[in-house]
Design an enzyme around this catalytic site. Structure first.
Site, PDB file in Angstrom:
ATOM      1  N   ASN A 122      -6.363  -5.251  -5.586  1.00  0.00           N
ATOM      2  CA  ASN A 122      -7.402  -4.695  -4.921  1.00  0.00           C
ATOM      3  C   ASN A 122      -7.438  -3.331  -4.730  1.00  0.00           C
ATOM      4  O   ASN A 122      -8.545  -2.629  -4.523  1.00  0.00           O
ATOM      5  CB  ASN A 122      -7.528  -5.414  -3.234  1.00  0.00           C
ATOM      6  CG  ASN A 122      -8.412  -4.653  -2.510  1.00  0.00           C
ATOM      7  OD1 ASN A 122      -9.603  -4.823  -2.579  1.00  0.00           O
ATOM      8  ND2 ASN A 122      -7.750  -4.119  -1.492  1.00  0.00           N
ATOM      9  N   ASP A 157       3.038   2.507  -4.636  1.00  0.00           N
ATOM     10  CA  ASP A 157       1.997   3.357  -5.469  1.00  0.00           C
ATOM     11  C   ASP A 157       1.660   2.523  -6.470  1.00  0.00           C
ATOM     12  O   ASP A 157       2.448   2.350  -7.250  1.00  0.00           O
ATOM     13  CB  ASP A 157       2.820   4.714  -5.562  1.00  0.00           C
ATOM     14  CG  ASP A 157       1.942   5.653  -6.680  1.00  0.00           C
ATOM     15  OD1 ASP A 157       0.787   5.180  -6.947  1.00  0.00           O
ATOM     16  OD2 ASP A 157       2.272   6.920  -6.775  1.00  0.00           O
ATOM     17  N   VAL A 158       0.407   2.110  -6.661  1.00  0.00           N
ATOM     18  CA  VAL A 158       0.215   1.012  -7.826  1.00  0.00           C
ATOM     19  C   VAL A 158       0.213   1.868  -9.365  1.00  0.00           C
ATOM     20  O   VAL A 158       0.239   1.318 -10.266  1.00  0.00           O
ATOM     21  CB  VAL A 158      -1.340   0.438  -7.770  1.00  0.00           C
ATOM     22  CG1 VAL A 158      -1.185  -0.479  -6.334  1.00  0.00           C
ATOM     23  CG2 VAL A 158      -2.335   1.755  -7.683  1.00  0.00           C
ATOM     24  N   THR A 211     -16.456   0.120   5.072  1.00  0.00           N
ATOM     25  CA  THR A 211     -15.244   0.649   5.180  1.00  0.00           C
ATOM     26  C   THR A 211     -15.138   1.955   4.880  1.00  0.00           C
ATOM     27  O   THR A 211     -16.148   2.911   4.997  1.00  0.00           O
ATOM     28  CB  THR A 211     -14.463  -0.223   4.010  1.00  0.00           C
ATOM     29  OG1 THR A 211     -14.951   0.343   2.603  1.00  0.00           O
ATOM     30  CG2 THR A 211     -14.632  -1.679   4.050  1.00  0.00           C
ATOM     31  N   ASP A 216       0.928  -1.204   0.010  1.00  0.00           N
ATOM     32  CA  ASP A 216      -0.063   0.073   0.022  1.00  0.00           C
ATOM     33  C   ASP A 216       0.963   1.114   0.085  1.00  0.00           C
ATOM     34  O   ASP A 216       2.029   1.152   0.448  1.00  0.00           O
ATOM     35  CB  ASP A 216      -0.795  -0.080   1.256  1.00  0.00           C
ATOM     36  CG  ASP A 216      -2.221   0.739   0.991  1.00  0.00           C
ATOM     37  OD1 ASP A 216      -1.962   1.969   0.667  1.00  0.00           O
ATOM     38  OD2 ASP A 216      -3.170   0.276   1.089  1.00  0.00           O
ATOM     39  N   LYS A 242     -14.589  -0.118 -12.860  1.00  0.00           N
ATOM     40  CA  LYS A 242     -14.929  -1.520 -12.376  1.00  0.00           C
ATOM     41  C   LYS A 242     -15.592  -2.396 -13.417  1.00  0.00           C
ATOM     42  O   LYS A 242     -15.320  -3.639 -13.255  1.00  0.00           O
ATOM     43  CB  LYS A 242     -15.748  -1.308 -11.210  1.00  0.00           C
ATOM     44  CG  LYS A 242     -15.303  -0.645 -10.044  1.00  0.00           C
ATOM     45  CD  LYS A 242     -13.966  -1.395  -9.525  1.00  0.00           C
ATOM     46  CE  LYS A 242     -13.413  -0.609  -8.283  1.00  0.00           C
ATOM     47  NZ  LYS A 242     -12.138  -1.378  -7.836  1.00  0.00           N
ATOM     48  N   TYR A 253     -16.144   5.794 -11.868  1.00  0.00           N
ATOM     49  CA  TYR A 253     -15.959   4.682 -11.067  1.00  0.00           C
ATOM     50  C   TYR A 253     -16.305   3.345 -11.535  1.00  0.00           C
ATOM     51  O   TYR A 253     -15.770   2.510 -11.668  1.00  0.00           O
ATOM     52  CB  TYR A 253     -16.489   5.092  -9.499  1.00  0.00           C
ATOM     53  CG  TYR A 253     -16.302   3.728  -8.563  1.00  0.00           C
ATOM     54  CD1 TYR A 253     -15.029   3.863  -7.856  1.00  0.00           C
ATOM     55  CD2 TYR A 253     -17.264   2.840  -8.453  1.00  0.00           C
ATOM     56  CE1 TYR A 253     -14.869   2.454  -6.837  1.00  0.00           C
ATOM     57  CE2 TYR A 253     -17.139   2.177  -7.470  1.00  0.00           C
ATOM     58  CZ  TYR A 253     -16.038   1.758  -6.960  1.00  0.00           C
ATOM     59  OH  TYR A 253     -15.704   0.706  -6.092  1.00  0.00           O
TER      60      TYR A 253
END
Length: 280
Positions: A96, A68-69, A196, A44, A165, A161
């Site tokens: 994820n 950092d993806v 969450t 993460d 997805k 968003y």
């Protein structure tokens, strides 16, 4: 065993590399799989959150990676470090990490749109590519993507968003076919609203959290504890997509059999962009 300060898993131990491990779904899957005896790679950008997740696991059962993806060089470094702990294997990549933000597309900034696509889609693709060789070298390997109920039917107020997805859903489907010769499975989780931080922020206009607004509208909020068993089921099952919680299952059913009715229901709901706001 250890070698020069590196904890090395046993040859028979299974392993999972988790992005977005500092909170939410990633943290819960890390806890669940560690309890199953798996070696867990925690990745993460949030180092404080990584420390909090690591504190839930036993020493020697995890590796920790600042990632950092959106940075392909960081992906290569993190995966190489993970491989030192696992003898060059990776049973599961839990791809994820993601962010949620909404509102009418005409009101979103270019920066917000670009950032969401970079994290939710490009970062996911980069992770899959970076981990491919480890997955290929591991029996019964699987890449598990986090899609969303918003990837089942387009969600007004969450169009960008939702689009990311849907794209992740497409990756899962394509790779499950493309990677059969390598023995790699490809799966996706499609959660509805989970308790969450993605729905935890307070809306200044109503002084309510996203969770409170959803509950006041009669929308189901599921505990995060359901995500570990769902991930386990997805990895070990035969279905490409796993809807998570009652809401997602109902949405999948309606999208297939009653799309016009679903469009009307989603139109009446509205405002989802105001309750989904989070940072990576």
């Amino acid at each position: 065993m250890s070698k020069r300060g590196i904890i090395i898993m046993s040859a028979a131990q299974e392993s999972i590399f988790i992005t977005g491990a500092a909170s939410g779904l990633g943290r819960e899957v890390a806890r669940y799989f560690a309890n199953k005896g798996w070696f867990v790679g925690l990745a993460d950008i949030d180092e404080k959150g990584l420390d909090e997740t690591a504190a839930l696991l036993s020493k020697g059962q995890y590796s920790r990676h600042k990632l950092d993806v959106t940075d392909r060089a960081q992906w290569k470094k993190a995966v190489a470090e993970f491989a030192k702990h696992t003898n060059g294997h990776m049973t599961v990549l839990f791809n994820n990490a993601g962010i949620g933000a909404g509102g009418p597309i005409q009101d979103m900034t270019d920066e917000d749109i670009d950032r969401m696509i970079a994290i939710n889609l490009t970062g996911v693709i980069s992770g899959t590519r970076a981990c491919f060789d480890l997955l290929k070298n591991t029996p019964e390997a699987c890449v598990l993507y986090t899609s969303s109920a918003a990837g089942i039917y387009g969600s007004a107020g969450l169009s960008v968003y939702s689009a990311t997805k849907f794209a992740v859903r497409g990756l899962a489907e394509a790779h499950d076919i493309e990677w059969r010769p390598y023995g790699i499975k490809s799966r996706s989780l499609m959660p509805g609203f989970i308790d969450t931080n993605i729905i935890g922020n307070v809306d200044a206009s109503s002084n309510m959290t996203g969770k409170e607004r959803l509950q006041s509208a009669g929308i189901e909020i599921s505990p995060v504890s359901i995500i570990g068993p769902a991930a386990w089921e997805a990895i070990h099952g035969t279905k490409v997509h796993t809807p998570v919680n009652k809401m997602a299952k109902q949405l999948a059913f309606s999208a297939r059999w009653f799309p016009n009715r679903l469009r009307k229901q989603l139109g009446l709901l509205g405002g989802l962009g105001d309750v989904v706001q989070t940072k990576p």
